[in-house]
Design an enzyme around this catalytic site. Sequence first.
Site, short mmCIF file in Angstrom:
data_model
loop_
_atom_site.label_atom_id
_atom_site.label_comp_id
_atom_site.label_asym_id
_atom_site.label_seq_id
_atom_site.Cartn_x
_atom_site.Cartn_y
_atom_site.Cartn_z
N HIS A 137 20.86 -46.72 8.62
CA HIS A 137 21.30 -47.32 9.88
C HIS A 137 20.66 -48.69 10.03
CE1 HIS A 137 17.33 -46.51 11.62
NE2 HIS A 137 17.43 -45.26 11.22
P1 TYD Z 1 16.48 -41.34 13.10
O1 TYD Z 1 16.02 -42.67 13.53
O2 TYD Z 1 17.95 -41.16 12.91
O3 TYD Z 1 15.74 -40.92 11.77
P2 TYD Z 1 15.65 -41.68 10.37
O4 TYD Z 1 16.19 -43.04 10.54
O5 TYD Z 1 14.22 -41.67 10.03
O6 TYD Z 1 16.41 -40.88 9.38
O7 TYD Z 1 15.92 -40.28 14.12
C1 TYD Z 1 16.06 -38.89 13.92
C2 TYD Z 1 16.10 -38.19 15.28
O8 TYD Z 1 14.88 -38.40 15.97
C3 TYD Z 1 17.22 -38.69 16.17
O9 TYD Z 1 17.76 -37.58 16.84
C4 TYD Z 1 16.53 -39.56 17.17
C5 TYD Z 1 15.12 -38.99 17.24
N1 TYD Z 1 14.09 -40.03 17.50
C6 TYD Z 1 13.47 -40.08 18.75
O10 TYD Z 1 13.76 -39.28 19.64
N2 TYD Z 1 12.53 -41.05 18.96
C7 TYD Z 1 12.19 -41.95 18.00
O11 TYD Z 1 11.32 -42.82 18.23
C8 TYD Z 1 12.85 -41.89 16.72
C9 TYD Z 1 12.52 -42.88 15.62
C10 TYD Z 1 13.80 -40.91 16.52
#
Ligand code: TYD
Length: 130
Positions: free
Chosen positions: A48
């Site tokens: 992303h």
């Molecule tokens: P995501 O950013 O999609 O994970 P990555 O990029 O590491 O694969 O986040 C995963 C899940 O965690 C998503 O449901 C959002 C939640 N999240 C939070 O609630 N707070 C945060 O600060 C972060 C980074 C993620």
Amino acid sequence: MIKTINLPKILDERGNLSIIEGESHIPFDIKRVYWIYDVPGGEFRGSHALKDTDEFIVALSGSFDVVLDDGKEEKKFPLNRSYYGLLIPKLVWRKIENFSTNSLALVVSSKFFDADEYIRDYDQFLNAVK
Ligand code: TYD
């Protein structure tokens, strides 16, 4: 601007110490810190871009690769030391892969969590960077 940043390293016979101060060692004020751990072998994270959030990522333990794409070119940054990190500016597509066993990725962020900050569709990302 995508770049790696060396952090201060205080060498000590009792064990080393490194530091991240917002607006000093990294070019933004720190609003949030999160970490990624217990990643099963072969898994990846990310895929992303963030619209208006800058992040800085450090391999506190173990190793992994951060693959960054600014819409023009893709580059892979292997991270494997706790005394430097990678600055990921806003509007850069990121994927984190090749996690070693017991690796720990520390991410410091310029913004509080906001689901609306995410661009999860690659074509939408390409339109946004145009
Ligand atoms: P995501 O950013 O999609 O994970 P990555 O990029 O590491 O694969 O986040 C995963 C899940 O965690 C998503 O449901 C959002 C939640 N999240 C939070 O609630 N707070 C945060 O600060 C972060 C980074 C993620």
